[in-house]
Design an enzyme around this catalytic site. Structure first.
Site, mmCIF file in Angstrom:
data_model
loop_
_atom_site.group_PDB
_atom_site.id
_atom_site.type_symbol
_atom_site.label_atom_id
_atom_site.label_comp_id
_atom_site.label_asym_id
_atom_site.label_seq_id
_atom_site.Cartn_x
_atom_site.Cartn_y
_atom_site.Cartn_z
ATOM 1 N N ASP A 132 2.218 -26.608 41.775
ATOM 2 C CA ASP A 132 2.948 -25.351 41.713
ATOM 3 C C ASP A 132 4.429 -25.680 41.908
ATOM 4 O O ASP A 132 4.824 -26.138 42.981
ATOM 5 C CB ASP A 132 2.479 -24.396 42.831
ATOM 6 C CG ASP A 132 3.053 -23.014 42.628
ATOM 7 O OD1 ASP A 132 2.271 -22.045 42.680
ATOM 8 O OD2 ASP A 132 4.266 -22.907 42.370
ATOM 9 N N GLU A 139 2.606 -25.478 37.020
ATOM 10 C CA GLU A 139 2.767 -24.039 37.196
ATOM 11 C C GLU A 139 4.207 -23.668 37.504
ATOM 12 O O GLU A 139 4.855 -24.318 38.312
ATOM 13 C CB GLU A 139 1.873 -23.555 38.339
ATOM 14 C CG GLU A 139 1.995 -22.077 38.641
ATOM 15 C CD GLU A 139 0.953 -21.594 39.622
ATOM 16 O OE1 GLU A 139 -0.198 -22.096 39.572
ATOM 17 O OE2 GLU A 139 1.287 -20.735 40.448
ATOM 18 N N GLU A 146 3.377 -15.272 37.978
ATOM 19 C CA GLU A 146 3.298 -14.536 39.251
ATOM 20 C C GLU A 146 4.568 -13.738 39.519
ATOM 21 O O GLU A 146 4.518 -12.724 40.218
ATOM 22 C CB GLU A 146 2.997 -15.485 40.404
ATOM 23 C CG GLU A 146 4.122 -16.369 40.836
ATOM 24 C CD GLU A 146 3.684 -17.395 41.870
ATOM 25 O OE1 GLU A 146 2.860 -18.260 41.539
ATOM 26 O OE2 GLU A 146 4.152 -17.323 43.014
ATOM 27 N N ASP A 170 0.497 -11.338 39.573
ATOM 28 C CA ASP A 170 0.087 -10.904 40.906
ATOM 29 C C ASP A 170 -0.134 -9.393 40.824
ATOM 30 O O ASP A 170 0.784 -8.648 40.450
ATOM 31 C CB ASP A 170 1.175 -11.221 41.941
ATOM 32 C CG ASP A 170 0.713 -10.874 43.350
ATOM 33 O OD1 ASP A 170 0.594 -11.777 44.179
ATOM 34 O OD2 ASP A 170 0.435 -9.687 43.594
ATOM 35 N N HIS A 219 -2.459 -14.452 40.448
ATOM 36 C CA HIS A 219 -1.902 -15.115 41.629
ATOM 37 C C HIS A 219 -2.633 -14.578 42.857
ATOM 38 O O HIS A 219 -3.061 -13.427 42.907
ATOM 39 C CB HIS A 219 -0.402 -14.796 41.711
ATOM 40 C CG HIS A 219 0.217 -15.200 42.990
ATOM 41 N ND1 HIS A 219 0.665 -14.292 43.932
ATOM 42 C CD2 HIS A 219 0.432 -16.418 43.518
ATOM 43 C CE1 HIS A 219 1.146 -14.940 44.974
ATOM 44 N NE2 HIS A 219 1.023 -16.231 44.753
ATOM 45 N N GLU A 275 -7.694 -17.619 42.462
ATOM 46 C CA GLU A 275 -6.922 -18.446 43.395
ATOM 47 C C GLU A 275 -7.203 -18.018 44.818
ATOM 48 O O GLU A 275 -7.287 -16.817 45.117
ATOM 49 C CB GLU A 275 -5.416 -18.316 43.131
ATOM 50 C CG GLU A 275 -4.577 -19.073 44.189
ATOM 51 C CD GLU A 275 -3.085 -18.967 44.003
ATOM 52 O OE1 GLU A 275 -2.626 -18.166 43.182
ATOM 53 O OE2 GLU A 275 -2.369 -19.725 44.692
#
Ligand SMILES: C[C@H](O)[C@H](O)[C@@H](O)[C@@H](O)C(=O)O
Ligand SMILES: [Mg+2]
Length: 392
Positions: free
Chosen positions: A214, A240, A268, A291, A318, A338
């Site tokens: 990430d 990511e 996200e 998200d 997310h 996740e």
């Protein structure tokens, strides 16, 4: 049968974890030298809290209907979000029927266009939308995934985000996503340190366990290209959020340059179907990661997921706990979810939004059967120091 109406929309703020899961005490892995765009300024390199990543804090939204049912939504938004809820948007929502989610969402988005569209305002719209979906579930006494068309799988499987993929593997997760620690500002030495850390973790987990990075928006195209090609030797599954979210064109360039077998993921910090259209059509990302508490809530995530599906792309929200679990359970193009390891050392599974919610479920063995409780199946922890917004 008369449909209940929304009697009151209330907002609370709370500090210390919860939906603003970056708002942790000192020493937590999530604030320990993680690469960010601010790292070009050395004074902000050691900690994301040092430049205010946790400035907002948690926003809690409650929607109460005239039959006494109460819905709960949570997001990142703090005092300014609470003010928007109570001083602007509550006036548009109160009095509406609990079923009218599409009309309410349209009015929330259009009435904030002049100061919203993404970020804090879409977080706030998302928090209200989540509270309204929970409220509808409470009124109907059904879990949200029933309202979304039902389950397409029996249980969820998860990858884990945190510094210990080796422990996540032992716990039964399908992969481990590492925070990238060094960006371009730390030069070749930082790049080497990144690769050494990845090589060491690959050694620990073997060849078949997914490892991801990430990058939290911290890289430039050249660095991301070189990092991806070097990481391919260690089988990096995806890279990511390597670039700034607005640089859709840079994502497309990186997609063309990076190894074909490695996936490019992002989303996200993106919001609405229009933002995700750009990310998909211009950015050419392989997996989108909205998200649900930031992209526009469940009502908008349904549209985003359908758009991604039309491109043949997966939607892996997310980490947002139960608020995305019900969605993932009901979507064919959401194959896994996740789980953010929020224990300070990522050595054990703890509820992601701790201490905000009661009855928050956690994966066991990297898997979860979503509880069949009404709405999202969680309650607000009223022991917390919940504050209403200042009205002056
Ligand atoms: C672990 C990452 O640096 C972020 O803190 C996390 O919030 C997010 O990017 C994620 O994908 O979980
Ligand atoms: Mg991320």
């Amino acid at each position: 049968m008369a449909v209940p109406r929304i009697r009151q929309l209330r907002a609370y703020t709370v500090r210390g974890g919860g939906a603003d899961y970056h708002d942790q005490a000192a020493g937590h892995w999530i604030d320990d030298h993680i690469a960010t765009p601010m790292a070009r300024y050395p004074e902000y390199r050691h900690s994301r809290q040092s430049f205010g990543l946790n400035a907002l804090g948690t926003l809690v939204v409650e929607a109460e209907a005239d039959d006494g049912s109460v819905g709960l939504g949570v997001t990142v938004g703090g005092e300014p979000g609470a003010w928007i809820v109570e001083k602007h948007l509550a006036g548009l929502v109160e009095g509406q029927r609990v079923t009218d989610l599409e009309k309410i969402w349209d009015q929330l988005y259009l009435s904030t266009l002049h100061y919203g569209r993404k970020g804090l305002v879409l977080n706030t719209v998302s928090g209200i939308d989540l509270a309204l979906w929970d409220l509808l579930g409470q009124v109907r006494q059904e879990p949200v995934y029933h309202l979304l068309g039902g389950a397409v799988r029996d249980e969820l499987v998860f990858y884990a985000t945190g510094p210990r993929p080796d422990l996540a593997q032992k716990m039964g997760f399908i992969g481990g996503k590492l925070p990238l620690r060094h960006g371009p500002a730390e030069g070749e030495e930082g790049l080497r340190a990144n690769l050494d850390a990845l090589a060491a973790m690959r050694q620990r987990v073997g060849d078949d366990f997914w490892l991801m990075w990430d990058c939290w928006m911290s890289l430039d195209l050249d660095y991301a290209t070189r990092l991806a090609h070097a990481a391919d030797e260690y089988g990096l599954r995806w890279i990511e959020e390597p670039l700034l979210p607005d640089d859709y064109w840079g994502h497309a360039d990186l997609r063309r340059r990076m190894p074909a077998r490695m996936l490019l993921t992002a989303g996200e910090h993106e919001a609405t179907r229009w933002g995700f259209r750009l990310l998909l059509e211009t950015g050419q990302v392989d997996i989108v990661q909205p998200d649900v508490g930031w992209c526009g809530g469940i009502t908008e995530l349904r549209r985003i997921a359908a758009l991604a599906d039309s491109h043949g792309k997966a939607v892996v929200p997310h980490g947002s706990s139960v608020y995305s679990y019900h969605f993932v359970l009901s979507r064919p193009n959401s194959p896994f979810a996740e789980f953010l390891m929020m224990h300070p050392d990522a050595t054990e599974v703890v509820p992601m939004l701790h201490p905000l919610l009661l009855d928050e479920p956690v994966p066991e063995g990297g898997r979860l059967r979503v509880p069949d409780r009404p709405g999202f199946g969680v309650r607000l922890n009223r022991e917390l120091d919940l504050s209403r917004p200042h009205t002056h």
